[in-house]
Design a protein around this motif. Sequence first.
Motif, PDB file in Angstrom:
ATOM      1  N   VAL A  93     105.845   8.214  88.280  1.00 24.30           N
ATOM      2  CA  VAL A  93     106.615   7.361  88.978  1.00 24.30           C
ATOM      3  C   VAL A  93     108.281   7.708  89.916  1.00 24.30           C
ATOM      4  N   GLY A 117     109.867   2.659  94.011  1.00 20.24           N
ATOM      5  CA  GLY A 117     108.469   4.468  93.592  1.00 20.24           C
ATOM      6  C   GLY A 117     107.698   3.925  94.247  1.00 20.24           C
ATOM      7  N   THR A 118     107.228   5.141  93.710  1.00 22.37           N
ATOM      8  CA  THR A 118     105.659   5.183  93.858  1.00 22.37           C
ATOM      9  C   THR A 118     104.698   7.469  92.656  1.00 22.37           C
ATOM     10  N   GLN A 119     103.846   6.199  92.297  1.00 20.62           N
ATOM     11  CA  GLN A 119     103.213   6.858  91.307  1.00 20.62           C
ATOM     12  C   GLN A 119     102.272   8.276  91.243  1.00 20.62           C
TER      13      GLN A 119
END
Length: 124
Positions: A93, A117-119
Amino acid sequence: QVQLVESGGGLVQAGGSLRLSCAASGRAFSGYSMGWFRQAPGKEREFVAGISWSVSITNYGDSVKGRFTISRDNAKNTMYLQMNSLKPEDTAVYYCAADPRLMPDELPSGYSYWGQGTQVTVSS
């Protein structure tokens, strides 16, 4: 308060590329250094890259040097992370962070504001 929203994550094959964005909103953004961090399951949050307000100072974690490029567009209150030659070990993440400091810090404790957050998932 500064609100940060990451975008651009996803699933990519090893060797591929992704571009992450971090859009900032809220109070005046002037003078803020920003950074990208990542955290994989069971691991500590790791510094990826940082950039000063003036864009004159950038720094990178050893594991991403030569593959990732950090940039920002202050007129758009947006920071970017261009990720090339992605590896499965880049899976994590990814978080953006900001702080009213002159120079980007490599420690998470150096930042006051964080995105959700971004995966990013890199398949082998």
